[in-house]
Design a protein around this motif. Sequence first.
Motif, mmCIF file in Angstrom:
data_model
loop_
_atom_site.group_PDB
_atom_site.id
_atom_site.type_symbol
_atom_site.label_atom_id
_atom_site.label_comp_id
_atom_site.label_asym_id
_atom_site.label_seq_id
_atom_site.Cartn_x
_atom_site.Cartn_y
_atom_site.Cartn_z
ATOM 1 N N ARG A 45 -24.691 -7.406 14.919
ATOM 2 C CA ARG A 45 -25.308 -8.606 14.348
ATOM 3 C C ARG A 45 -26.299 -8.189 13.277
ATOM 4 N N PHE A 46 -26.165 -8.824 12.105
ATOM 5 C CA PHE A 46 -27.046 -8.551 10.976
ATOM 6 C C PHE A 46 -27.660 -9.882 10.558
ATOM 7 N N ASN A 47 -28.981 -9.991 10.696
ATOM 8 C CA ASN A 47 -29.664 -11.236 10.370
ATOM 9 C C ASN A 47 -29.843 -11.317 8.851
ATOM 10 N N LEU A 48 -28.932 -12.015 8.221
ATOM 11 C CA LEU A 48 -28.930 -12.110 6.762
ATOM 12 C C LEU A 48 -30.097 -12.944 6.252
ATOM 13 N N GLY A 49 -30.447 -13.993 6.964
ATOM 14 C CA GLY A 49 -31.532 -14.862 6.535
ATOM 15 C C GLY A 49 -32.880 -14.176 6.571
ATOM 16 N N ALA A 50 -33.118 -13.336 7.572
ATOM 17 C CA ALA A 50 -34.418 -12.680 7.737
ATOM 18 C C ALA A 50 -34.516 -11.357 6.981
ATOM 19 N N ASN A 51 -33.416 -10.900 6.414
ATOM 20 C CA ASN A 51 -33.420 -9.624 5.714
ATOM 21 C C ASN A 51 -34.269 -9.704 4.453
ATOM 22 N N ALA A 52 -35.124 -8.699 4.256
ATOM 23 C CA ALA A 52 -36.015 -8.685 3.098
ATOM 24 C C ALA A 52 -35.640 -7.622 2.072
ATOM 25 N N THR A 53 -34.688 -6.744 2.401
ATOM 26 C CA THR A 53 -34.384 -5.637 1.498
ATOM 27 C C THR A 53 -33.267 -5.961 0.490
ATOM 28 N N LEU A 54 -32.391 -6.887 0.818
ATOM 29 C CA LEU A 54 -31.301 -7.238 -0.102
ATOM 30 C C LEU A 54 -31.764 -8.307 -1.085
ATOM 31 N N PRO A 55 -31.388 -8.184 -2.363
ATOM 32 C CA PRO A 55 -31.728 -9.230 -3.335
ATOM 33 C C PRO A 55 -30.996 -10.537 -3.027
#
Length: 139
Positions: free
Chosen positions: A41-51
């Motif tokens: 599981r990868f939390n895309l909404g909470a991710n801060a490193t991807l533009p």
Amino acid sequence: MLIRITRNLQIDERDLEEFFVHASGPGGQNVNKVATAVELRFNLGANATLPEPVKARLARLAGKRLSGAGILIITAEEQRLQSANREAAREKLFALIREAAVVPKVRRATKPTKGSQTRRLDSKSKHSALKRGRSTKDF
């Protein structure tokens, strides 16, 4: 710890959650005893490193693997080893992120050239004449 995806992109390992579940398919008695399948599981909404543009393209590429809460779920159960499935799930995620990192080319509409239009019409008239020549009826 940051995981490098491309030269410019990296994700935090804390953004990844792994769950191990029972796999379906071959494995004999082992399949009922050992949880070898991996649900990453990868939390895309909470991710801060991807533009943001990469996140948007990743969400579009993920399709139904993206939950309503913005969590990207990748499963791997092809291998009989938990460690191999873990690596396979991570590689699937990284490949998806690499694909989302590529900026699509903007298509610009162009008009057909005069020469190409002439060639197309000549080809159509030749084909029409050929078909007319096959006709058995006399007009």
